[in-house]
Design a protein around this motif. Sequence first.
Motif, short mmCIF file in Angstrom:
data_model
loop_
_atom_site.label_atom_id
_atom_site.label_comp_id
_atom_site.label_asym_id
_atom_site.label_seq_id
_atom_site.Cartn_x
_atom_site.Cartn_y
_atom_site.Cartn_z
N MET A 1 0.93 -1.29 -0.13
CA MET A 1 -0.04 0.07 -0.11
C MET A 1 0.78 1.21 -0.02
SD MET A 1 -2.91 -0.91 2.79
CE MET A 1 -4.02 0.51 2.38
N LYS A 2 0.48 2.28 -0.74
CA LYS A 2 1.29 3.38 -0.78
C LYS A 2 0.57 4.38 0.09
CE LYS A 2 2.83 2.99 -5.59
NZ LYS A 2 2.43 3.63 -6.92
N TYR A 3 1.23 5.49 0.34
CA TYR A 3 0.69 6.43 1.37
C TYR A 3 -0.80 7.09 0.79
CZ TYR A 3 1.87 10.17 -1.84
OH TYR A 3 2.12 11.13 -2.79
N ARG A 4 -0.86 7.19 -0.21
CA ARG A 4 -2.29 7.76 -0.71
C ARG A 4 -3.26 6.83 -0.58
NH1 ARG A 4 -2.09 7.22 -7.49
NH2 ARG A 4 -2.14 4.83 -7.46
N LYS B 1 -6.25 15.41 -5.94
CA LYS B 1 -4.82 15.66 -5.97
C LYS B 1 -3.88 14.44 -5.92
CE LYS B 1 -4.92 20.19 -5.34
NZ LYS B 1 -4.47 21.01 -6.48
N LEU B 2 -4.36 13.37 -5.20
CA LEU B 2 -3.45 12.07 -5.23
C LEU B 2 -3.74 11.10 -6.21
CD1 LEU B 2 -3.53 11.41 -1.24
CD2 LEU B 2 -1.48 12.79 -2.79
N TRP B 3 -4.93 11.01 -6.75
CA TRP B 3 -5.31 9.97 -7.67
C TRP B 3 -5.37 10.26 -9.01
CZ3 TRP B 3 -5.42 4.84 -6.23
CH2 TRP B 3 -5.42 4.43 -4.63
N THR C 1 -12.89 17.29 1.75
CA THR C 1 -11.65 17.05 2.08
C THR C 1 -11.22 15.76 1.29
OG1 THR C 1 -11.55 18.16 4.14
CG2 THR C 1 -9.67 16.58 3.70
N LEU C 2 -12.30 14.66 1.38
CA LEU C 2 -12.10 13.50 0.46
C LEU C 2 -12.01 13.56 -0.94
CD1 LEU C 2 -11.90 10.50 1.05
CD2 LEU C 2 -14.28 10.38 0.86
N ILE D 1 -3.57 4.72 2.11
CA ILE D 1 -3.65 4.93 3.43
C ILE D 1 -4.50 6.14 3.93
CG2 ILE D 1 -2.62 5.02 5.83
CD1 ILE D 1 -0.50 3.32 4.69
N ILE D 2 -3.96 7.38 3.31
CA ILE D 2 -4.89 8.49 3.49
C ILE D 2 -6.17 8.41 2.91
CG2 ILE D 2 -4.87 10.87 2.68
CD1 ILE D 2 -1.61 10.76 2.83
N THR D 3 -6.56 7.86 1.90
CA THR D 3 -7.81 7.87 1.55
C THR D 3 -8.59 7.07 2.13
OG1 THR D 3 -6.91 8.28 -0.80
CG2 THR D 3 -9.14 7.51 -0.79
N LEU D 4 -8.24 5.97 2.66
CA LEU D 4 -8.73 4.99 3.40
C LEU D 4 -9.28 5.60 4.85
CD1 LEU D 4 -9.95 2.22 3.71
CD2 LEU D 4 -7.83 1.47 4.95
N PHE D 5 -8.19 6.30 5.37
CA PHE D 5 -8.26 7.08 6.63
C PHE D 5 -9.40 8.13 6.66
CE2 PHE D 5 -7.16 10.33 9.81
CZ PHE D 5 -7.19 9.52 10.95
#
Length: 49
Positions: free
Chosen positions: A1-4, A46-48, A39-40, A6-10
């Motif tokens: 898993m990448k950081y994006r 931005k990330l995907w 925010t989501l 984890i951030i999206t899941l959180f």
Amino acid sequence: MKYRDIITLFISVLFILSLAYSIGVDNSVWYLPVVLFVTLIIVIYKLWL
């Protein structure tokens, strides 16, 4: 898993939990799911994309 991932899941879990809390328990925190949804959307954009 990448950081994006984890951030999206959180943020997604926080959004779902706050939405359930504001619907079921306390309507005075209606702004929290709205803020987390925006925010989501920004994080996904931005990330995907």
